[in-house]
Structures are given as structure tokens and as C-alpha cells.
Design a protein around this motif. Structure first.
Motif, mmCIF file in Angstrom:
data_model
loop_
_atom_site.group_PDB
_atom_site.id
_atom_site.type_symbol
_atom_site.label_atom_id
_atom_site.label_comp_id
_atom_site.label_asym_id
_atom_site.label_seq_id
_atom_site.Cartn_x
_atom_site.Cartn_y
_atom_site.Cartn_z
ATOM 1 N N TYR A 22 34.320 46.012 44.127
ATOM 2 C CA TYR A 22 35.747 46.088 43.801
ATOM 3 C C TYR A 22 36.525 44.859 44.259
ATOM 4 C CZ TYR A 22 35.976 47.794 48.658
ATOM 5 O OH TYR A 22 35.853 47.934 50.004
ATOM 6 N N VAL A 24 40.130 43.376 45.949
ATOM 7 C CA VAL A 24 41.055 43.816 46.992
ATOM 8 C C VAL A 24 42.441 43.263 46.636
ATOM 9 C CG1 VAL A 24 41.557 43.704 49.457
ATOM 10 C CG2 VAL A 24 39.192 43.722 48.672
ATOM 11 N N ALA A 26 46.046 41.791 46.774
ATOM 12 C CA ALA A 26 46.899 41.187 47.803
ATOM 13 C C ALA A 26 48.092 42.114 48.009
ATOM 14 C CB ALA A 26 47.353 39.802 47.352
ATOM 15 N N GLU A 79 38.567 32.499 35.242
ATOM 16 C CA GLU A 79 38.944 32.488 36.659
ATOM 17 C C GLU A 79 39.308 33.872 37.174
ATOM 18 O OE1 GLU A 79 40.629 27.956 36.983
ATOM 19 O OE2 GLU A 79 42.062 29.587 36.750
ATOM 20 N N ARG B 5 34.871 41.765 45.628
ATOM 21 C CA ARG B 5 34.841 40.606 44.747
ATOM 22 C C ARG B 5 36.123 39.815 44.880
ATOM 23 N NH1 ARG B 5 32.518 42.919 39.209
ATOM 24 N NH2 ARG B 5 34.468 44.049 39.177
ATOM 25 N N VAL B 8 35.644 34.640 40.307
ATOM 26 C CA VAL B 8 34.622 34.687 39.273
ATOM 27 C C VAL B 8 34.118 33.275 39.004
ATOM 28 C CG1 VAL B 8 34.168 35.484 36.945
ATOM 29 C CG2 VAL B 8 36.049 36.465 38.233
ATOM 30 N N PRO B 36 41.665 39.313 50.487
ATOM 31 C CA PRO B 36 42.554 39.986 49.538
ATOM 32 C C PRO B 36 43.048 39.026 48.467
ATOM 33 C CG PRO B 36 43.135 40.539 51.781
ATOM 34 C CD PRO B 36 42.130 39.442 51.860
ATOM 35 N N GLY B 37 43.291 39.555 47.288
ATOM 36 C CA GLY B 37 43.779 38.738 46.192
ATOM 37 C C GLY B 37 42.688 38.556 45.166
ATOM 38 N N ARG B 38 43.113 38.094 43.997
ATOM 39 C CA ARG B 38 42.180 38.023 42.879
ATOM 40 C C ARG B 38 41.284 36.808 42.960
ATOM 41 N NH1 ARG B 38 40.679 41.247 39.211
ATOM 42 N NH2 ARG B 38 41.564 40.376 37.313
ATOM 43 N N ILE B 39 41.805 35.690 43.423
ATOM 44 C CA ILE B 39 41.080 34.427 43.387
ATOM 45 C C ILE B 39 41.238 33.767 44.740
ATOM 46 C CG2 ILE B 39 40.944 32.149 42.273
ATOM 47 C CD1 ILE B 39 40.500 34.387 40.299
ATOM 48 N N ARG B 40 40.197 33.217 45.318
ATOM 49 C CA ARG B 40 40.376 32.496 46.574
ATOM 50 C C ARG B 40 39.686 31.140 46.563
ATOM 51 N NH1 ARG B 40 44.861 33.476 49.572
ATOM 52 N NH2 ARG B 40 45.534 35.294 48.413
ATOM 53 N N VAL B 44 43.595 28.050 42.789
ATOM 54 C CA VAL B 44 44.646 27.452 41.975
ATOM 55 C C VAL B 44 45.512 28.585 41.464
ATOM 56 C CG1 VAL B 44 43.581 25.308 41.218
ATOM 57 C CG2 VAL B 44 43.029 27.429 40.041
ATOM 58 N N PRO B 47 45.696 31.848 38.217
ATOM 59 C CA PRO B 47 44.345 31.883 37.653
ATOM 60 C C PRO B 47 44.406 32.060 36.136
ATOM 61 C CG PRO B 47 44.793 33.897 38.905
ATOM 62 C CD PRO B 47 45.948 32.964 39.137
#
Lengths: 129, 152
Positions: A22, A24, A26, A79, B5, B8, B36-40, B44, B47
Motif C-alpha cells: 500500500y 502511505v 502524506a 511517476e 510503496r 514507481v 509518507p506521500g506518493r513520490i519520494r 519532483v 509527479p
């Protein structure tokens, strides 16, 4: 006042088992005089793909970022992806979970939990003696 | 064990390499690395996912919380620019902060598309915090079907 804390992965204090894999979301959490406010980023998520539960002062957010029904074409850059999201927080026992309100707007979930009356700051009248 | 996750890997050979590195990393350090968050990783904002169709390009950006008035989308030449400002959700005063993970402030991201586009017919829509920009290819870049005549 006690603070909210994240429930660690693998802990048994959960309303339901988390998904296998899954994202997470923010999340911002802050407290005002009257309520606790939880703000989570859930881009692309529609209200019917989202579940918010409170049980024994454990707040759970779960659902899925949707996949496009059909890829519009050949992928040049990827992305972000579809998939389930999950997050659980232990709430201090001082909120009225009966009166919780949740709203989803432009992919942002806002949950408001009013403080129980007992905990609201009260001005004490001081009398001259 | 749950897998958290965060981001990607891109399609193509570099993405393959990233996936392979991730597999090795996960095997050594365990899989709970996602912040936490979608992209790390290689962070940028916003995303983007980009697709090429026969007639144009479709660009999707995750911009949760933004309204169309907060966003500026430009197409100049073969370059697409998405910029805007994300407001802070937490009030500045009178609150006790428990956690702040959501980013706020100005952002701008420019990407170069693989070929010439027709900026006048670009369409942008916003739904559920996802901005979708559809940019048609310039006429000379569109695939043309050549009719083959039988001779003789």
C-alpha cells in the motif's frame, strides 16, 4: 495533551488488517481549541473508493488510487501509480468519535473530530475577595 | 509483511535497473522503506504520468488540494510547464501541530515533449486533485496513413 501517534506496521492495534502492499498518504494533523483536524492527500480518489473508520480511538484511512480504465496510449513517463493506500493513527482518548466529520475535496481528505466537552479550555471567573 | 510503496520506477531500461536495485535493497533492508506521500526518491513536484497517443500526448499530474485558479499550464514550442501554489492547510497560529507531511508553496515543472505540438488545441481538466492535459501533436508530426495503390 496527548498527541496522535502512528500505529506501526505489524502492530495488532488495528481495526482491520492492512492490504498486502500500500501507499502511505502524506498527512497533516493539528489541534485547535475545539477539535482535532486530520488532512490527508488522496489524489484521484473518489469518496466511494475511500473508507474512514474509528474504533477504540484508532483512526484508519484506506482505499485505492484508481487506475485509468484504459491506458490512453504508450507510457512515456510513469511517476505515480494506482494501488491501495492505508494509514492508521492512535488518537488520544479525548475526542468525540461520535461526532466525527469527513470531507473529500480535490483529492484532499479532511477529518474533524470535536474535543469532548470535558477537555475544552474553560475560562475560570476570578472573584475579588 | 506489508510492503509500503513510495514511488514507481519509470518504464524502460532505466526503470528496470531501478526495479532491480529496489529488489536487492528490499532483500537486504526489508520492505518498509516507504516514506509518507506518493513520490519520494528523485522527488519532483508534481509527479507526472505521460502517454503518447497517435494524435497527441496525455499528461496527468497529481496536484491534490489545488483548484484550477491555483494552477498555470503553458505550452510553448514542445515544452509543457505546470506551475502553481499549494496553500498550507495548517493555520499559522492558535494550533498545536501533531504532524506535518504535506508540502506547500510555489512549484513549477517544465517537461519537453518528444515532438512538435499544437499549443492552440491543448485542453486541461482538473478532477479529484489530478490535472490532465491533452496536447495534440502538430499536423506534420501526426502519423498519416498512406494509401497504397495497386499497380499493373
Amino acid at each position: 495533551m496527548a498527541k496522535t501517534s502512528e500505529i506501526p506496521v505489524g502492530a495488532s492495534r488495528r481495526n482491520e488488517e492492512p492490504p498486502e502492499s500500500y501507499f502511505v498518504p502524506a498527512t497533516d494533523i493539528y489541534e485547535t481549541e475545539g477539535e482535532l483536524v486530520i488532512v490527508a492527500d488522496l489524489p484521484g480518489v473518489k469518496p466511494d473508493a475511500l473508507s474512514v473508520t474509528v474504533q477504540d480511538n484508532v483512526l484508519e484511512i484506506r482505499g485505492a488510487h484508481p487506475a485509468p480504465q484504459k491506458a490512453p496510449g504508450e507510457a512515456l513517463l510513469q511517476e505515480f501509480a494506482a494501488g491501495e493506500f492505508y494509514r492508521a493513527f492512535q488518537l488520544p482518548a479525548d475526542y468525540d468519535t461520535e461526532k466525527v466529520q469527513a470531507g473529500l475535496k480535490q483529492g484532499v481528505l479532511t477529518i474533524r473530530l470535536p474535543k469532548s466537552e470535558r477537555l475544552k479550555p474553560r475560562r475560570i471567573e476570578v472573584k475579588a475577595e | 509483511m506489508a510492503l509500503i510503496r513510495g514511488w514507481v520506477p519509470a518504464p524502460g531500461p532505466f526503470g528496470e535497473l531501478q526495479r532491480e536495485v529496489n529488489r536487492v535493497f528490499d532483500a537486504v533492508f526489508g520492505k518498509q522503506l516507504g516514506a509518507p506521500g506518493r513520490i519520494r526518491a528523485g522527488y519532483v513536484y508534481p509527479p507526472m504520468n505521460i502517454w503518447e497517443t497517435g494524435d497527441g500526448y496525455v499528461v496527468a499530474c497529481e496536484v491534490p488540494g489545488l483548484e484550477m485558479a491555483d494552477l498555470e499550464v503553458y505550452v510553448a514550442g514542445d515544452q509543457l510547464t505546470v506551475s502553481g501554489r499549494r496553500a498550507e492547510a495548517v493555520p499559522e497560529q492558535g494550533v498545536t501541530l501533531h504532524r506535518r507531511e504535506r508540502d506547500s508553496g510555489h512549484f513549477s515543472r517544465a517537461i519537453t515533449l518528444p515532438g512538435p505540438v499544437d499549443s492552440t488545441k491543448t485542453e486541461a481538466t482538473l478532477a479529484d486533485g489530478v490535472l490532465t492535459v491533452r496536447i495534440p501533436k502538430a499536423e506534420e508530426a501526426k502519423p498519416k496513413r498512406i494509401t497504397v495503390h495497386l499497380e499493373g
